[in-house]
Design a protein around this motif. Structure first.
Motif, PDB file in Angstrom:
ATOM      1  N   ALA A 246       0.754  -1.134  -0.216  1.00  6.56           N
ATOM      2  CA  ALA A 246       0.073  -0.094  -0.110  1.00  6.56           C
ATOM      3  C   ALA A 246       0.726   1.336   0.037  1.00  6.56           C
ATOM      4  CB  ALA A 246      -0.917  -0.050   1.335  1.00  6.56           C
ATOM      5  N   LYS A 247       2.173   1.106  -0.189  1.00  3.47           N
ATOM      6  CA  LYS A 247       2.986   2.118   0.058  1.00  3.47           C
ATOM      7  C   LYS A 247       2.791   3.134  -1.461  1.00  3.47           C
ATOM      8  CE  LYS A 247       6.314   0.804   3.030  1.00  3.47           C
ATOM      9  NZ  LYS A 247       7.799   0.339   3.563  1.00  3.47           N
ATOM     10  N   LEU A 248       3.135   4.160  -1.182  1.00  2.00           N
ATOM     11  CA  LEU A 248       3.096   4.952  -2.447  1.00  2.00           C
ATOM     12  C   LEU A 248       3.978   4.616  -3.458  1.00  2.00           C
ATOM     13  CD1 LEU A 248       2.498   8.701  -1.445  1.00  2.00           C
ATOM     14  CD2 LEU A 248       0.857   7.216  -2.441  1.00  2.00           C
ATOM     15  N   VAL A 249       3.896   4.432  -4.697  1.00  2.90           N
ATOM     16  CA  VAL A 249       4.805   3.934  -5.595  1.00  2.90           C
ATOM     17  C   VAL A 249       5.793   4.811  -6.275  1.00  2.90           C
ATOM     18  CG1 VAL A 249       5.138   3.040  -8.036  1.00  2.90           C
ATOM     19  CG2 VAL A 249       3.149   2.073  -6.660  1.00  2.90           C
ATOM     20  N   ASP A 250       5.096   6.119  -6.304  1.00  6.57           N
ATOM     21  CA  ASP A 250       5.976   7.340  -6.643  1.00  6.57           C
ATOM     22  C   ASP A 250       5.766   8.610  -5.707  1.00  6.57           C
ATOM     23  OD1 ASP A 250       7.645   9.053  -7.877  1.00  6.57           O
ATOM     24  OD2 ASP A 250       6.353   9.422  -9.782  1.00  6.57           O
ATOM     25  N   PRO A 251       6.751   8.689  -4.785  1.00  9.78           N
ATOM     26  CA  PRO A 251       6.246   9.793  -3.990  1.00  9.78           C
ATOM     27  C   PRO A 251       6.124  11.239  -4.560  1.00  9.78           C
ATOM     28  CG  PRO A 251       8.757   9.059  -3.630  1.00  9.78           C
ATOM     29  CD  PRO A 251       8.018   8.108  -4.485  1.00  9.78           C
ATOM     30  N   ASN A 252       6.538  11.263  -5.672  1.00 11.52           N
ATOM     31  CA  ASN A 252       6.245  12.711  -6.535  1.00 11.52           C
ATOM     32  C   ASN A 252       4.951  12.844  -6.658  1.00 11.52           C
ATOM     33  OD1 ASN A 252       9.044  13.301  -6.203  1.00 11.52           O
ATOM     34  ND2 ASN A 252       9.378  12.288  -8.146  1.00 11.52           N
ATOM     35  N   LYS A 253       4.049  11.910  -6.700  1.00 19.07           N
ATOM     36  CA  LYS A 253       2.749  11.966  -6.849  1.00 19.07           C
ATOM     37  C   LYS A 253       1.844  12.025  -5.809  1.00 19.07           C
ATOM     38  CE  LYS A 253       2.826   9.408 -11.361  1.00 19.07           C
ATOM     39  NZ  LYS A 253       2.485   7.946 -11.887  1.00 19.07           N
TER      40      LYS A 253
ATOM     41  N   PRO B  44      -5.003  -0.805 -10.619  1.00 16.90           N
ATOM     42  CA  PRO B  44      -5.054  -0.064  -9.374  1.00 16.90           C
ATOM     43  C   PRO B  44      -3.958  -0.575  -8.197  1.00 16.90           C
ATOM     44  CG  PRO B  44      -6.916  -1.167  -9.385  1.00 16.90           C
ATOM     45  CD  PRO B  44      -6.345  -1.483 -10.637  1.00 16.90           C
ATOM     46  N   TYR B  45      -4.001  -1.906  -8.072  1.00 16.39           N
ATOM     47  CA  TYR B  45      -3.010  -2.558  -7.316  1.00 16.39           C
ATOM     48  C   TYR B  45      -1.961  -3.485  -7.960  1.00 16.39           C
ATOM     49  CZ  TYR B  45      -6.098  -0.481  -3.626  1.00 16.39           C
ATOM     50  OH  TYR B  45      -6.921   0.223  -3.006  1.00 16.39           O
ATOM     51  N   LEU B  46      -0.632  -3.119  -7.901  1.00 14.42           N
ATOM     52  CA  LEU B  46       0.329  -4.049  -8.717  1.00 14.42           C
ATOM     53  C   LEU B  46       1.097  -4.619  -7.642  1.00 14.42           C
ATOM     54  CD1 LEU B  46       1.646  -1.259 -11.026  1.00 14.42           C
ATOM     55  CD2 LEU B  46      -0.054  -3.225 -11.709  1.00 14.42           C
ATOM     56  N   SER B  47       1.516  -5.808  -7.811  1.00 13.48           N
ATOM     57  CA  SER B  47       2.512  -6.533  -7.074  1.00 13.48           C
ATOM     58  C   SER B  47       3.575  -5.754  -6.756  1.00 13.48           C
ATOM     59  CB  SER B  47       2.563  -7.779  -7.337  1.00 13.48           C
ATOM     60  OG  SER B  47       3.528  -7.858  -8.646  1.00 13.48           O
TER      61      SER B  47
ATOM     62  N   LYS C 245     -13.000  -4.897  -7.764  1.00 12.94           N
ATOM     63  CA  LYS C 245     -14.156  -5.226  -8.726  1.00 12.94           C
ATOM     64  C   LYS C 245     -14.399  -4.008  -9.529  1.00 12.94           C
ATOM     65  CE  LYS C 245     -16.734  -7.880  -5.233  1.00 12.94           C
ATOM     66  NZ  LYS C 245     -18.020  -7.897  -4.164  1.00 12.94           N
ATOM     67  N   ALA C 246     -14.092  -2.831  -9.290  1.00 11.19           N
ATOM     68  CA  ALA C 246     -14.483  -1.707 -10.144  1.00 11.19           C
ATOM     69  C   ALA C 246     -13.356  -1.947 -11.454  1.00 11.19           C
ATOM     70  CB  ALA C 246     -14.378  -0.355  -9.342  1.00 11.19           C
TER      71      ALA C 246
ATOM     72  N   ALA D 124     -11.806  -3.893   2.562  1.00  7.31           N
ATOM     73  CA  ALA D 124     -13.377  -3.623   1.789  1.00  7.31           C
ATOM     74  C   ALA D 124     -13.142  -2.797   0.889  1.00  7.31           C
ATOM     75  CB  ALA D 124     -14.185  -3.255   2.753  1.00  7.31           C
ATOM     76  N   GLU D 125     -12.388  -1.684   1.051  1.00  6.59           N
ATOM     77  CA  GLU D 125     -12.175  -0.559  -0.083  1.00  6.59           C
ATOM     78  C   GLU D 125     -11.366  -1.035  -0.969  1.00  6.59           C
ATOM     79  OE1 GLU D 125     -10.168   3.740  -0.453  1.00  6.59           O
ATOM     80  OE2 GLU D 125     -10.614   3.072   1.683  1.00  6.59           O
ATOM     81  N   ARG D 126     -10.181  -1.898  -0.521  1.00  5.37           N
ATOM     82  CA  ARG D 126      -9.458  -2.537  -1.807  1.00  5.37           C
ATOM     83  C   ARG D 126     -10.225  -3.327  -2.718  1.00  5.37           C
ATOM     84  NH1 ARG D 126      -3.428  -3.708  -1.648  1.00  5.37           N
ATOM     85  NH2 ARG D 126      -3.328  -5.527  -3.039  1.00  5.37           N
ATOM     86  N   LYS D 127     -11.048  -4.127  -1.935  1.00  3.78           N
ATOM     87  CA  LYS D 127     -11.788  -5.105  -2.646  1.00  3.78           C
ATOM     88  C   LYS D 127     -12.693  -4.538  -3.644  1.00  3.78           C
ATOM     89  CE  LYS D 127     -14.251  -9.554  -1.566  1.00  3.78           C
ATOM     90  NZ  LYS D 127     -14.710 -10.443  -0.644  1.00  3.78           N
TER      91      LYS D 127
END
Length: 192
Positions: free
Chosen positions: A66-73, A139-142, A119-120, A112-115
């Motif tokens: 869940a950490k930010l991938v790009d801190p600049n974003k 939205p969620y990459l490994s 789904k979306a 639940a929000e992640r789920k």
């Protein structure tokens, strides 16, 4: 003691007093109203700690993906999930729920929000396939995929630039064939 210590006013006074330079025009005005002197720290800076920080650290340990991938974003408008989790735990504990229960409730809300987002995304992907469009990015990459994306290098030229260069080369060839005895130097073309 070094002669370089001090502010501009004290350095200039020493240089003028030692006859190293002439007295500048602005020195008397500056002596009459010297610039403010701000206090300096002796390395005793206090670390800024927010009340939700312990919960944010626990969340980051539990959900490293869940950490930010790009801190600049990072944006002040959309806080990262760890910050939302920490604030939610604080809110629940202020309402009288025990810390462990508050953490488990906040964790369930996050999952639940992640789920729902997954789904979306799945539905968006299905719609893109039906419309013959490319699917949106996940939205969620490994963590492995995130590393690969970060390490992937951008192409040297975008394809549109390559296409334009090829068109220019074709036009050059056509012009050279149309003119009898013409050369590239006379037509101001640069060969690469």
């Amino acid at each position: 003691m070094s002669w370089m210590k001090g502010d501009l006013l004290s350095k200039t006074r020493r240089l003028v007093g030692g006859l190293a330079t002439r007295e500048p025009v602005w020195l008397k005005a500056m002596e009459a109203s010297p610039p403010p002197v701000f206090p300096r720290s002796n390395g005793n800076l206090k670390k800024i700690v927010l009340p939700e920080d312990p919960y944010v650290r626990r969340f980051s340990r539990k959900h490293p993906e869940a950490k930010l991938v790009d801190p600049n974003k990072a944006s002040a408008f959309i806080p990262d999930p760890a910050r939302v989790y920490g604030c939610r735990v604080l809110e629940l504990t202020k309402n009288g729920i025990s810390e462990d229960d508050a953490m488990s409730v906040a964790n369930m809300e996050y999952l639940a929000e992640r789920k729902e987002k997954k789904k979306a995304y799945k539905r968006l992907k299905e719609l893109a396939v039906l419309q013959d469009k490319s699917p949106p990015p996940k939205p969620y990459l490994s963590t492995k995929k995130e590393k690969q994306i970060q390490e992937k290098k951008a192409p040297a030229d975008p394809p549109s630039v390559r296409r334009l260069v090829n068109q220019l080369k074709q036009q050059k060839d056509v012009l050279l064939q149309d003119k009898p005895g013409g050369s590239a130097n006379q037509d101001h073309w640069i060969d690469e």
